[in-house]
Design a protein around this motif. Structure first.
Motif, mmCIF file in Angstrom:
data_model
loop_
_atom_site.group_PDB
_atom_site.id
_atom_site.type_symbol
_atom_site.label_atom_id
_atom_site.label_comp_id
_atom_site.label_asym_id
_atom_site.label_seq_id
_atom_site.Cartn_x
_atom_site.Cartn_y
_atom_site.Cartn_z
ATOM 1 N N ASP A 72 145.072 85.098 92.281
ATOM 2 C CA ASP A 72 143.610 85.206 92.262
ATOM 3 C C ASP A 72 143.092 85.834 93.551
ATOM 4 O O ASP A 72 142.149 86.633 93.528
ATOM 5 N N VAL A 73 143.709 85.504 94.677
ATOM 6 C CA VAL A 73 143.330 86.105 95.962
ATOM 7 C C VAL A 73 143.557 87.619 95.908
ATOM 8 O O VAL A 73 142.700 88.406 96.319
ATOM 9 N N ALA A 74 144.708 88.034 95.378
ATOM 10 C CA ALA A 74 145.021 89.464 95.270
ATOM 11 C C ALA A 74 144.031 90.172 94.348
ATOM 12 O O ALA A 74 143.598 91.291 94.627
ATOM 13 N N TRP A 75 143.667 89.509 93.269
ATOM 14 C CA TRP A 75 142.719 90.109 92.326
ATOM 15 C C TRP A 75 141.347 90.275 92.982
ATOM 16 O O TRP A 75 140.716 91.321 92.865
ATOM 17 N N GLN A 76 140.903 89.256 93.698
ATOM 18 C CA GLN A 76 139.608 89.328 94.373
ATOM 19 C C GLN A 76 139.614 90.371 95.487
ATOM 20 O O GLN A 76 138.619 91.057 95.709
ATOM 21 N N ALA A 77 140.735 90.508 96.172
ATOM 22 C CA ALA A 77 140.814 91.451 97.294
ATOM 23 C C ALA A 77 140.847 92.891 96.825
ATOM 24 O O ALA A 77 140.166 93.754 97.389
ATOM 25 N N ALA A 78 141.658 93.182 95.799
ATOM 26 C CA ALA A 78 141.902 94.588 95.452
ATOM 27 C C ALA A 78 141.912 94.871 93.948
ATOM 28 O O ALA A 78 142.232 95.983 93.545
ATOM 29 N N GLY A 79 141.613 93.871 93.140
ATOM 30 C CA GLY A 79 141.610 94.096 91.704
ATOM 31 C C GLY A 79 142.986 94.371 91.130
ATOM 32 O O GLY A 79 143.111 95.083 90.141
ATOM 33 N N LEU A 80 143.999 93.802 91.743
ATOM 34 C CA LEU A 80 145.346 94.007 91.205
ATOM 35 C C LEU A 80 146.008 92.671 90.903
ATOM 36 O O LEU A 80 145.734 91.663 91.530
ATOM 37 N N ALA A 81 146.861 92.702 89.903
ATOM 38 C CA ALA A 81 147.609 91.519 89.497
ATOM 39 C C ALA A 81 149.040 91.665 90.010
ATOM 40 O O ALA A 81 149.789 92.512 89.523
ATOM 41 N N PRO A 82 149.434 90.861 90.978
ATOM 42 C CA PRO A 82 150.795 90.971 91.526
ATOM 43 C C PRO A 82 151.829 90.384 90.567
ATOM 44 O O PRO A 82 151.498 89.592 89.683
ATOM 45 N N ASP A 83 153.072 90.785 90.758
ATOM 46 C CA ASP A 83 154.180 90.131 90.070
ATOM 47 C C ASP A 83 154.434 88.811 90.791
ATOM 48 O O ASP A 83 154.482 88.774 92.023
ATOM 49 N N LEU A 84 154.598 87.736 90.024
ATOM 50 C CA LEU A 84 154.823 86.409 90.585
ATOM 51 C C LEU A 84 156.253 85.990 90.270
ATOM 52 O O LEU A 84 156.667 86.007 89.113
ATOM 53 N N VAL A 85 156.999 85.597 91.309
ATOM 54 C CA VAL A 85 158.410 85.265 91.148
ATOM 55 C C VAL A 85 158.692 83.923 91.804
ATOM 56 O O VAL A 85 158.290 83.690 92.946
#
Length: 157
Positions: A72-85
């Protein structure tokens, strides 16, 4: 040339949020993919074999919940969905194994801790050069502690 990936290590530190925020902005500005890796390691590594599958699954789900908050932090910062591992084992071994198994990871992103305890064990090891992060070379970016989102954004782009 394939997709470039930036690997951010997730932990329970307050600096982790800043690293993900920075990593998301950096990934967006360099057309890279952000991966957030959370390593679940028991107090005693010998417990993995004795630990029931239900307990291991509970730890994995808790780690995924933590990663979703960082996503959610990544989405709010840059509008991207990171890969979660999520990986199980010791932190240093799992970082090495992930980097070795993922040739598209070109950068390892670490957050420096603030306070008397020093910058944190991974940052300290990276700075003294005594900890190899895999069989192949990767760039290491260290996000300084105590920066505002605006300061992080300025550094990331």
């Amino acid at each position: 040339m394939g997709e470039r990936k930036l690997l951010c290590i997730a932990d329970d530190s307050p600096e982790c949020r800043a690293a993900v925020y920075f990593g998301a902005l950096r990934a967006a500005s360099t057309d890279a993919k952000l991966i957030i890796l959370r390593v679940v390691e028991p107090m005693d590594p010998g417990l993995w074999s004795a630990m029931g599958e239900a307990m291991r699954e509970r730890l994995r789900l808790e780690a995924l919940d933590d990663l979703q908050e960082l996503s959610d932090v990544a989405w709010q910062a840059a509008g991207l969905a990171p890969d979660l591992v999520v990986q199980e084992g010791t932190l240093d071994h799992q970082i090495r194994a992930f980097i070795d198994a993922t040739p598209s990871v070109k950068t390892l992103l670490l957050a420096a801790a603030a306070g008397r305890g020093g910058p944190g064990p991974l940052v300290a090891a990276a700075m003294r050069g005594g900890f190899g992060f895999g069989a192949r070379a990767v760039a290491i970016m260290i996000v300084p502690a105590g920066l505002s989102d605006e300061e992080l954004a300025d550094l990331a782009t």
